[in-house]
Design a protein around this motif. Structure first.
Motif, short mmCIF file in Angstrom:
data_model
loop_
_atom_site.label_atom_id
_atom_site.label_comp_id
_atom_site.label_asym_id
_atom_site.label_seq_id
_atom_site.Cartn_x
_atom_site.Cartn_y
_atom_site.Cartn_z
N LEU A 1 0.93 -1.35 0.03
CA LEU A 1 0.23 -0.06 0.04
C LEU A 1 0.82 1.39 -0.14
CD1 LEU A 1 -2.71 1.52 0.22
CD2 LEU A 1 -2.40 1.27 2.81
N ILE A 2 1.85 1.34 0.70
CA ILE A 2 2.87 2.41 0.90
C ILE A 2 3.40 2.64 -0.41
CG2 ILE A 2 5.16 3.47 2.09
CD1 ILE A 2 3.88 2.20 4.59
N PHE A 3 4.03 1.51 -1.13
CA PHE A 3 4.75 1.70 -2.27
C PHE A 3 3.81 2.06 -3.54
CE2 PHE A 3 5.39 -0.50 -6.62
CZ PHE A 3 6.64 0.30 -6.79
N LEU A 4 2.33 1.68 -3.58
CA LEU A 4 1.56 2.20 -4.66
C LEU A 4 0.95 3.58 -4.33
CD1 LEU A 4 -0.37 -1.01 -5.24
CD2 LEU A 4 1.25 -0.07 -6.59
N SER A 5 1.09 3.91 -2.98
CA SER A 5 0.77 5.42 -2.71
C SER A 5 1.87 6.22 -3.07
CB SER A 5 0.64 5.43 -1.16
OG SER A 5 -0.72 4.43 -0.85
N LEU A 6 2.93 5.87 -2.80
CA LEU A 6 4.11 6.67 -3.24
C LEU A 6 3.97 7.07 -4.79
CD1 LEU A 6 7.19 5.58 -1.08
CD2 LEU A 6 5.84 7.52 -0.88
N VAL A 7 4.05 5.90 -5.34
CA VAL A 7 3.87 5.99 -6.89
C VAL A 7 2.72 7.03 -7.25
CG1 VAL A 7 3.68 4.89 -8.99
CG2 VAL A 7 5.23 3.85 -7.28
N THR A 8 1.53 6.84 -6.76
CA THR A 8 0.54 7.57 -7.04
C THR A 8 0.62 9.06 -6.70
OG1 THR A 8 -0.96 5.94 -7.00
CG2 THR A 8 -2.11 8.07 -6.68
N ALA A 9 1.14 9.45 -5.41
CA ALA A 9 1.63 10.79 -4.98
C ALA A 9 2.48 11.41 -6.08
CB ALA A 9 2.28 10.50 -3.67
N VAL A 10 3.59 10.62 -6.47
CA VAL A 10 4.37 11.15 -7.40
C VAL A 10 3.57 11.79 -8.85
CG1 VAL A 10 6.29 10.65 -9.31
CG2 VAL A 10 6.14 10.11 -6.70
N GLU A 11 2.57 10.80 -9.11
CA GLU A 11 1.73 11.28 -10.31
C GLU A 11 0.99 12.39 -9.97
OE1 GLU A 11 0.64 7.06 -12.73
OE2 GLU A 11 -0.51 7.40 -10.92
N VAL A 12 0.39 12.43 -8.69
CA VAL A 12 -0.62 13.61 -8.72
C VAL A 12 0.22 14.89 -8.48
CG1 VAL A 12 -2.06 14.58 -6.82
CG2 VAL A 12 -2.47 12.21 -7.39
N ALA A 13 1.52 14.75 -7.73
CA ALA A 13 2.40 16.05 -7.64
C ALA A 13 2.78 16.48 -8.98
CB ALA A 13 3.43 15.66 -6.79
N LEU A 14 3.10 15.63 -9.73
CA LEU A 14 3.59 15.94 -11.35
C LEU A 14 2.25 16.57 -11.95
CD1 LEU A 14 5.94 13.20 -12.24
CD2 LEU A 14 6.56 15.49 -12.00
N GLY A 15 1.23 16.23 -11.70
CA GLY A 15 -0.02 16.46 -12.32
C GLY A 15 -0.36 17.96 -11.89
N THR B 1 1.94 4.41 -14.68
CA THR B 1 0.51 3.55 -14.54
C THR B 1 1.04 2.26 -14.89
OG1 THR B 1 -0.55 5.75 -15.10
CG2 THR B 1 -1.69 3.44 -15.52
N LEU B 2 1.96 1.82 -15.92
CA LEU B 2 2.39 0.66 -16.30
C LEU B 2 2.99 -0.18 -15.01
CD1 LEU B 2 3.33 0.87 -20.14
CD2 LEU B 2 1.25 -0.33 -19.13
N VAL B 3 3.93 0.68 -14.42
CA VAL B 3 4.51 0.31 -13.27
C VAL B 3 3.45 -0.24 -12.16
CG1 VAL B 3 6.16 0.62 -11.16
CG2 VAL B 3 6.69 1.41 -13.75
N LYS B 4 2.46 0.51 -11.99
CA LYS B 4 1.66 0.11 -10.82
C LYS B 4 0.74 -0.94 -11.46
CE LYS B 4 -0.62 4.33 -10.35
NZ LYS B 4 -1.61 5.14 -9.84
N ALA B 5 0.56 -1.03 -12.60
CA ALA B 5 -0.46 -2.20 -13.04
C ALA B 5 0.23 -3.69 -13.00
CB ALA B 5 -0.84 -1.88 -14.57
N TYR B 6 1.71 -3.37 -13.55
CA TYR B 6 2.64 -4.61 -13.37
C TYR B 6 2.71 -5.00 -11.72
CZ TYR B 6 6.87 -7.27 -13.52
OH TYR B 6 7.63 -8.54 -13.34
N TYR B 7 3.16 -3.95 -10.93
CA TYR B 7 3.17 -4.66 -9.39
C TYR B 7 2.09 -5.18 -9.06
CZ TYR B 7 5.08 -4.74 -5.03
OH TYR B 7 5.48 -5.14 -3.86
N ILE B 8 0.69 -4.70 -9.19
CA ILE B 8 -0.58 -5.08 -8.83
C ILE B 8 -0.68 -6.61 -9.34
CG2 ILE B 8 -2.77 -4.91 -8.86
CD1 ILE B 8 -2.67 -1.90 -9.10
N ALA B 9 -0.42 -6.75 -10.53
CA ALA B 9 -0.65 -8.16 -11.05
C ALA B 9 0.59 -9.14 -10.63
CB ALA B 9 -0.41 -8.03 -12.79
#
Length: 127
Positions: A27-41, A67-75
């Motif tokens: 959860l922390i890893f995926l949240s960090l990746v999402t936070a980077v996306e949101v901050a850049l957006g 987004t591909l990194v998150k999808a890959y990691y979730i799978a």
């Protein structure tokens, strides 16, 4: 024959003692990746919005890659692909990656064509 779930992520570099700790780590890893996306957006750095690579802004490439990194990691983690044979993993992971690359290719060329038609043609921008 049942076996226990692996409690390590990032190819064994980070190990957990229980499933609960592992879920929190993921959860922390995926949240960090999402936070980077949101901050850049939100910030939209000038360097990333005014430089292009293969007809698309660098910021858009970063969004697609993250987004591909998150999808890959979730799978990989939640669908337990790490426990499968390598041939099945490759079939499941590489097929969507090639399809996404193909979709990006088609969208870029079609968008460029439509832009050129509206820019140089007799049709006005009416939408």
């Amino acid at each position: 024959m049942a076996h226990g779930h692996k409690l390590a992520i990032f190819r064994g570099r980070l190990k957990f003692k229980s499933n609960t700790q592992k879920i929190w780590g993921v959860l922390i890893f995926l949240s960090l990746v999402t936070a980077v996306e949101v901050a850049l957006g939100i910030t939209k750095p000038y360097f990333l919005t005014h430089n292009y690579f293969i007809g698309m802004k660098l910021l858009n490439w970063i969004f697609i890659i993250l987004t591909l990194v998150k999808a890959y990691y979730i799978a990989w983690d939640f669908m337990h692909l790490r426990d499968e044979k390598s041939s099945l993993r490759r079939a499941i992971v590489w097929t969507p990656i090639f399809l996404v690359c193909y979709l990006i290719f088609i969208l870029l060329f079609e968008a460029d064509y439509i832009y050129t038609v509206y820019k140089d043609g007799f049709v006005k921008w009416n939408f």
